[in-house]
Design a protein around this motif. Structure first.
Motif, PDB file in Angstrom:
ATOM      1  N   PRO A 170      23.294  23.122  30.465  1.00  0.00           N
ATOM      2  CA  PRO A 170      23.475  24.203  31.439  1.00  0.00           C
ATOM      3  C   PRO A 170      23.100  23.752  32.855  1.00  0.00           C
ATOM      4  N   ALA A 171      23.915  24.156  33.825  1.00  0.00           N
ATOM      5  CA  ALA A 171      23.710  23.739  35.208  1.00  0.00           C
ATOM      6  C   ALA A 171      22.498  24.428  35.830  1.00  0.00           C
ATOM      7  N   GLY A 172      21.865  23.729  36.746  1.00  0.00           N
ATOM      8  CA  GLY A 172      20.776  24.307  37.524  1.00  0.00           C
ATOM      9  C   GLY A 172      19.642  24.819  36.656  1.00  0.00           C
ATOM     10  N   GLN A 173      19.247  26.069  36.933  1.00  0.00           N
ATOM     11  CA  GLN A 173      18.136  26.674  36.207  1.00  0.00           C
ATOM     12  C   GLN A 173      18.587  27.472  34.980  1.00  0.00           C
ATOM     13  N   LEU A 174      19.872  27.409  34.666  1.00  0.00           N
ATOM     14  CA  LEU A 174      20.376  28.110  33.483  1.00  0.00           C
ATOM     15  C   LEU A 174      19.819  27.474  32.212  1.00  0.00           C
ATOM     16  N   VAL A 175      19.581  28.291  31.193  1.00  0.00           N
ATOM     17  CA  VAL A 175      19.187  27.748  29.886  1.00  0.00           C
ATOM     18  C   VAL A 175      20.306  27.925  28.866  1.00  0.00           C
ATOM     19  N   HIS A 176      21.324  28.736  29.231  1.00  0.00           N
ATOM     20  CA  HIS A 176      22.528  28.889  28.426  1.00  0.00           C
ATOM     21  C   HIS A 176      23.728  28.484  29.272  1.00  0.00           C
ATOM     22  N   LEU A 177      24.830  28.200  28.631  1.00  0.00           N
ATOM     23  CA  LEU A 177      26.041  27.817  29.352  1.00  0.00           C
ATOM     24  C   LEU A 177      26.797  29.067  29.818  1.00  0.00           C
ATOM     25  N   GLY A 178      26.121  29.838  30.669  1.00  0.00           N
ATOM     26  CA  GLY A 178      26.728  31.011  31.273  1.00  0.00           C
ATOM     27  C   GLY A 178      26.684  32.273  30.437  1.00  0.00           C
ATOM     28  N   TYR A 179      26.198  32.175  29.219  1.00  0.00           N
ATOM     29  CA  TYR A 179      26.185  33.316  28.296  1.00  0.00           C
ATOM     30  C   TYR A 179      25.418  34.492  28.919  1.00  0.00           C
ATOM     31  N   PRO A 180      25.935  35.736  28.755  1.00  0.00           N
ATOM     32  CA  PRO A 180      27.057  36.180  27.924  1.00  0.00           C
ATOM     33  C   PRO A 180      28.419  36.168  28.609  1.00  0.00           C
ATOM     34  N   LYS A 181      28.490  35.587  29.806  1.00  0.00           N
ATOM     35  CA  LYS A 181      29.804  35.454  30.440  1.00  0.00           C
ATOM     36  C   LYS A 181      30.677  34.527  29.612  1.00  0.00           C
ATOM     37  N   THR A 182      31.979  34.728  29.667  1.00  0.00           N
ATOM     38  CA  THR A 182      32.894  33.818  28.997  1.00  0.00           C
ATOM     39  C   THR A 182      32.777  32.446  29.647  1.00  0.00           C
ATOM     40  N   PHE A 183      32.706  31.415  28.836  1.00  0.00           N
ATOM     41  CA  PHE A 183      32.416  30.073  29.327  1.00  0.00           C
ATOM     42  C   PHE A 183      33.436  29.579  30.342  1.00  0.00           C
ATOM     43  N   LEU A 184      32.908  28.933  31.398  1.00  0.00           N
ATOM     44  CA  LEU A 184      33.710  28.219  32.381  1.00  0.00           C
ATOM     45  C   LEU A 184      33.131  26.811  32.530  1.00  0.00           C
ATOM     46  N   ALA A 185      33.977  25.855  32.780  1.00  0.00           N
ATOM     47  CA  ALA A 185      33.549  24.448  32.804  1.00  0.00           C
ATOM     48  C   ALA A 185      32.435  24.195  33.811  1.00  0.00           C
ATOM     49  N   HIS A 186      32.430  24.906  34.938  1.00  0.00           N
ATOM     50  CA  HIS A 186      31.418  24.624  35.950  1.00  0.00           C
ATOM     51  C   HIS A 186      30.025  25.118  35.560  1.00  0.00           C
ATOM     52  N   PHE A 187      29.905  25.783  34.410  1.00  0.00           N
ATOM     53  CA  PHE A 187      28.571  26.137  33.901  1.00  0.00           C
ATOM     54  C   PHE A 187      27.822  24.898  33.408  1.00  0.00           C
ATOM     55  N   VAL A 188      28.529  23.773  33.268  1.00  0.00           N
ATOM     56  CA  VAL A 188      27.934  22.520  32.791  1.00  0.00           C
ATOM     57  C   VAL A 188      27.451  21.695  33.984  1.00  0.00           C
ATOM     58  N   GLU A 189      26.231  21.185  33.893  1.00  0.00           N
ATOM     59  CA  GLU A 189      25.662  20.364  34.966  1.00  0.00           C
ATOM     60  C   GLU A 189      26.517  19.123  35.216  1.00  0.00           C
ATOM     61  N   GLU A 190      26.883  18.928  36.495  1.00  0.00           N
ATOM     62  CA  GLU A 190      27.629  17.765  36.968  1.00  0.00           C
ATOM     63  C   GLU A 190      29.005  17.618  36.314  1.00  0.00           C
ATOM     64  N   PHE A 191      29.615  18.734  35.926  1.00  0.00           N
ATOM     65  CA  PHE A 191      30.965  18.658  35.349  1.00  0.00           C
ATOM     66  C   PHE A 191      31.941  18.015  36.332  1.00  0.00           C
ATOM     67  N   GLN A 192      31.814  18.351  37.612  1.00  0.00           N
ATOM     68  CA  GLN A 192      32.736  17.803  38.611  1.00  0.00           C
ATOM     69  C   GLN A 192      32.647  16.288  38.698  1.00  0.00           C
ATOM     70  N   THR A 193      31.470  15.733  38.391  1.00  0.00           N
ATOM     71  CA  THR A 193      31.271  14.281  38.456  1.00  0.00           C
ATOM     72  C   THR A 193      31.595  13.600  37.130  1.00  0.00           C
ATOM     73  N   ILE A 194      31.080  14.174  36.048  1.00  0.00           N
ATOM     74  CA  ILE A 194      31.208  13.533  34.725  1.00  0.00           C
ATOM     75  C   ILE A 194      32.569  13.790  34.109  1.00  0.00           C
ATOM     76  N   GLY A 195      33.152  14.963  34.397  1.00  0.00           N
ATOM     77  CA  GLY A 195      34.482  15.285  33.868  1.00  0.00           C
ATOM     78  C   GLY A 195      34.489  15.412  32.365  1.00  0.00           C
ATOM     79  N   GLN A 196      35.518  14.839  31.743  1.00  0.00           N
ATOM     80  CA  GLN A 196      35.709  14.992  30.297  1.00  0.00           C
ATOM     81  C   GLN A 196      35.030  13.864  29.521  1.00  0.00           C
ATOM     82  N   ASN A 197      33.831  13.498  29.955  1.00  0.00           N
ATOM     83  CA  ASN A 197      33.130  12.367  29.333  1.00  0.00           C
ATOM     84  C   ASN A 197      31.831  12.775  28.651  1.00  0.00           C
TER      85      ASN A 197
END
Length: 417
Positions: free
Chosen positions: A90-117
């Protein structure tokens, strides 16, 4: 001089001799063929190359609520460290991946840098296939876990008693189930997700949807398309053995200590009427569970077989007992007030008493590291891996005692090898 008759007899003798030689040769040939049927297994493998089994390291686990999923998360995190993998945290101070919001890729830390890796994704999220696919590689293995909705709702009631309005305003779980619509108000549906069809919601669907046969069949079909495997928490050891086989993991990869469980004195007894009402009130979850419980046992039969399953479950339990005797001071989980190192205190919620563990004090460094990982609560492990994987980022502020930081430094919790 030999007579012509003698020559004829000689030719006949040669023919008989040749025929005997031929029979002996054929006998030897067939004997060798028969011997091939009893070649020891190791020799057979030399003759017939088998396809090697390679551990799957790109894995997405949909962490559902109150389904023993915190224990699975611990298994996944330990696997991450063993193979030096990258986990979608989870990005930043989040402990869940955006829950209960429907998941979006930017909820993941450094998704823009790491991409699909990323290799592993396992923190709480509300499933959204298209966005998860942006994060995880194309060859990712997807699995999740379900639990019988009857004990699940009772567990949710106690755990989320203070956070779900429908639970908060009722006296106990049986009163709630006697007339759920008295407490469950549509306007509060975002806060009441834990009070009805929570598993359905976690998979990304409307937990207040009408119980329509065609709709349910369409959802079940879609889940089957999105997930390679759905485990059953009510048969957790059996689930771990099946997971081990399908992912080609080792036994120690799926050994566990039960995490985020609660003391028995916080369990509320459901009446027979309440149990039946849960099947109706949470009918979407009930049908989801029935469907995948059947597919689970079919998969067991196809992959392992019941006889081998029993043998491997016993092996797992033996190994688990060995580790408990090695690691744990009391050989079992203890109540929150008896956990000596408060840095290892699990998050407490509602009216629950979430259990934890005390480690022995005389462990060598290698054993200590293994034991620490196995008892580390979800939030602490998430925070620890976040600090290891993203050292330049601010640590997650979990409100844990300062002892946790000194505990990490003193015990030298391992970084991925």
């Amino acid at each position: 001089m030999k007579s012509p008759g003698c020559t004829s007899r000689h030719i006949k003798c040669l023919m008989i001799f040749s025929l005997c030689l031929g029979l002996i040769f054929l006998s030897g040939f067939f004997h060798m063929r028969n011997k091939n049927y009893i070649i020891p297994k190791s020799h057979k493998e030399l003759l017939i190359p088998s396809t090697p089994c390679h551990a799957k390291t790109n894995v997405m686990f949909l962490k559902t609520h109150k389904t023993a999923s915190s224990t699975v998360l611990n298994i996944m995190f330990r696997f991450v460290e063993r193979y030096n993998l990258t986990v979608a945290l989870p990005a930043g101070q989040l402990v869940h991946l955006g829950y209960p919001k429907t998941f979006l890729a930017h909820f993941v830390e450094e998704f823009q840098t790491i991409g699909q890796n990323y290799n592993i994704m396992c923190n709480h999220l509300r499933f959204n296939a298209s966005e998860v696919h942006k994060v995880m590689p194309a060859n990712t293995f997807y699995f999740s876990i379900l639990r019988n909705p009857i004990p699940l709702l009772e567990s949710s009631y106690v755990y989320y008693k203070d956070s779900a309005p429908a639970f908060r305003t009722s006296k106990d779980v049986n009163e709630y189930l006697a007339s759920p619509m008295k407490y469950y108000h549509p306007a509060d549906y975002k806060q009441n997700i834990y009070a009805r069809n929570i598993m359905w919601f976690d998979f990304g669907y409307d937990n207040n949807a009408e119980d329509n046969k065609n709709y349910i069949q369409a959802v079940l079909k879609e889940i089957e398309q999105n997930f390679h495997l759905v485990l059953i928490a009510d048969y957790f050891d059996e689930s771990m053995i099946l997971l081990k086989h399908i992912l080609c993991w080792d036994l120690d990869d799926v050994i566990y200590f039960k995490l985020n469980s609660r003391s028995q004195d916080t369990v509320q007894t459901l009446t027979p009427e309440s149990k039946e009402r849960i099947k109706a009130w949470c009918s979407l979850d009930w049908k989801l569970y029935l469907h995948f419980n059947q597919s689970f046992w079919r998969r067991i039969e196809e992959t392992i077989g019941l006889k081998e399953l029993e043998k491997e479950v016993n092996h797992l339990r033996t190994r688990q007992k060995e580790l408990m005797e090695t690691c744990l001071l009391e050989q079992e989980a203890v109540g929150k007030d008896h956990i000596k190192n408060k840095a290892l205190l699990p998050f407490q919620s509602g009216a629950t008493n979430i259990l934890g563990y005390n480690l022995k004090q005389d462990l060598d460094n290698r054993t200590l590291r293994t034991c620490q990982k196995m008892v580390m609560p979800e939030l602490q492990y998430t925070s620890y891996l976040y600090a290891v994987q993203h050292p330049h980022k601010k640590r997650k502020q979990l409100g844990l005692p300062l002892l946790w930081t000194s505990f990490q430094e003193k015990r030298q919790l391992p970084t991925p090898n």
